[in-house]
Design an enzyme around this catalytic site. Structure first.
Site, PDB file in Angstrom:
ATOM      1  CE  LYS A 172     -22.027 -12.838  22.438  1.00 48.41           C
ATOM      2  NZ  LYS A 172     -21.694 -13.666  23.604  1.00 48.41           N
ATOM      3  CG  HIS A 208      15.564   8.696  -1.290  1.00 46.99           C
ATOM      4  ND1 HIS A 208      14.282   8.411  -1.681  1.00 46.99           N
ATOM      5  CD2 HIS A 208      16.185   9.215  -2.380  1.00 46.99           C
ATOM      6  CE1 HIS A 208      14.127   8.740  -2.964  1.00 46.99           C
ATOM      7  NE2 HIS A 208      15.264   9.233  -3.402  1.00 46.99           N
TER       8      HIS A 208
END
Length: 525
Positions: A141, A277
């Site tokens: 922070k 695929h």
């Protein structure tokens, strides 16, 4: 505009993973940084000959409650959170004897490792870090004034910054982002553990986290961004794979390779799966991998070109030589012998992935799919049927070999996009129909594949003649069953459960074929 570097004068080091700790401590000490530390970290630094001040000496407050409280004091958190650019903060810090802490290096108690070891719940709870996350979040922070490190991988860049006079704001901001990701992942692990303890497989709030393994060139298409993340479960497969050779893997490569490896893990005998695929275009089991490859390739040699190959045994030289005869994008295996590696090394673009083990196809876990505004979660399709689960519903009963092929076909169906119809003969696919809106179309496409493959092999009859067929879900009408019969199938496996089951059974009896119901479907959307 040139960024100003912020010097580091005091550092707090408190880590569970002590990799690189001594080197970092020595670099800090060499640059005149005062070292504060706790417990095992302080001991390790002292043993390396470094001067370290215990946090308890710094704060004037001893560790209490078996070490549960040692850094949760104003002298630590005030030193981290105080803003050096605010006179009121500086005055309060001076009033209370709080000295600024410029660097916090913390990683957390090994909660995940403790759970994985099979420890008792009480031991798991004791490995929930409290002070560590609090310091990390505080330092992150206040990144304008404090540098936060949460991983040994960050130490080298920090040492380089020391050599240049301190850390840049951009570096501290990046470290802060990594810190919050670290604590979020840690809290997520704990939340999932509590859910598991309560028997909640799908809890009201589901927390997910993943560590990025690599950025990919692009996603399914060049205009899409993509990356590969691993979730820390270490399930054998793509996340545990070592790439032995070949160019970088794409998003589609990874997706197809995962599909192939998961499919081949279903089979106990030496097996090969060829995927194109995301759908298998050839699957076979045999006495050895070379024979399985020959049988799998025979199903659809056209689609196999440029495909992904997965095997469930150590890849041997004979099989590698066979596979290398056609263009293949990826081969994935649990291992490969020296002969196989030597043969494949000649194919510079072919990727060889070795995972170290096979995934357990019946293992529990969650599968996800994104939708607009959220995602869907479900348990993995770990379902399996055995011969004892099958119900013969026709006058004709499958032979022993047909029963084996039916079970084989149904396992393949689990890995083929719905609607799926698969033809199998002698432990190998001879026709695969995937992803059609109509089950009849899937049956016909698979049959045509069998015809095309037969022509390429110089055979008079379609490969599907005398085969068995599997459907991933029930036949809603008799026409799907009739298409399978027209292709030459002599036995069928399907879940059953349609309101027209009897109509389909009657059609099978009229055709003189055998049919069994599984009671389980395998939709794959």
């Amino acid at each position: 505009m040139t960024e100003t570097r912020l010097p580091i004068r005091r550092a707090l080091l408190s880590v569970s993973d002590k990799s690189g700790l001594i080197e970092l401590g020595r670099a800090l000490s060499d640059h005149g940084v005062e070292l504060l530390s706790t417990g095992g970290s302080a001991k390790a630094l002292r043993q390396a000959g470094l001067i370290v001040k215990d946090v308890s000496d710094h704060t004037g407050f001893p560790e209490i409650l078996d070490g549960r409280v040692k850094t949760l004091v104003p002298q630590v958190h005030g030193g981290i959170l105080g803003r050096r650019d605010m006179p009121a903060h500086v005055a309060q810090m001076q009033e209370h004897g709080i000295e600024p802490i410029d660097l916090v290096c913390v990683n957390l108690y090994p909660f995940a490792a403790t759970v994985a070891s099979g420890a008792l719940p009480a031991d798991c709870i004791e490995n929930i870090d409290i002070g560590g996350p609090a310091m990390i979040r505080a330092a992150a922070k206040n990144f304008d004034h404090v540098t936060i490190l949460t991983s040994p991988e960050q130490y080298h860049s920090l040492v380089e910054s020391l050599k240049n006079g301190g850390t840049l704001l951009s570096d501290r901001r990046a470290y802060a982002g990594a810190a919050y990701a670290h604590t979020a992942s840690y809290d997520g692990m704990i939340a999932r553990w509590f859910a598991e303890q309560a028997g909640e497989f799908l809890p009201p709030v589901l927390t997910l986290s993943g560590e990025r393994s690599e950025l990919l060139r692009y996603g399914e298409n060049p205009h899409q961004q993509a990356a590969f993340y691993h979730d820390g479960t270490k399930r054998a497969g793509i996340a545990t794979a070592q790439q032995i050779q070949g160019k970088a893997l794409s998003y589609n490569n990874l997706n197809d390779t995962d599909a192939a490896f998961e499919a081949v893990s279903e089979f106990d005998a030496p097996s090969v799966v060829i995927v194109k695929h995301a759908n298998p275009c050839g699957v076979a089991s045999a006495e050895n991998l070379e024979q399985a490859w020959i049988a799998a390739l025979r199903c659809d040699p056209v689609s196999a070109f440029g495909g992904i190959v997965a095997v469930n045994r150590t890849l041997d030289a004979a099989t590698a030589a066979r596979i290398s005869e056609i263009f293949t994008e990826v081969i994935v295996a649990p291992d490969a012998d020296a002969g196989a590696k030597e043969i494949l090394a000649k194919k510079k673009n072919l990727r060889l992935l070795l995972t170290g083990a096979m995934p357990n196809p019946t293992a529990e876990g969650l599968a996800f799919r994104s939708v607009a505004g959220g995602f869907l979660a479900q348990s993995r399709d770990a379902g399996r049927v055995s011969e004892k689960d099958l119900k013969v519903v026709t006058k004709r009963v499958p032979t022993e070999q047909q029963m084996k092929d039916l079970l084989f076909a149904f396992r393949v169906a689990k890995h083929v996009k719905s609607n799926a119809v698969i033809y199998v003969r002698d432990g190998a696919t001879v026709g695969v129909g995937a992803g059609q809106m109509s089950r009849v179309d899937s049956a016909r496409i698979a049959a045509r594949k069998g015809e095309d493959a037969a022509k390429l092999a110089g055979e008079d009859k379609p490969l599907t003649a005398g085969s068995v067929a599997a459907s991933d879900a029930f036949f809603p009408f008799a026409d799907g069953l009739e298409s399978v019969v027209a292709a030459g199938a002599v036995a069928v496996i399907q879940p059953g459960g349609s309101i027209r089951d009897q109509e389909v059974i009657d059609a099978a009896d009229a055709a003189g074929i055998a049919m069994v119901f599984t009671g389980m479907r395998h939709f794959r959307h």
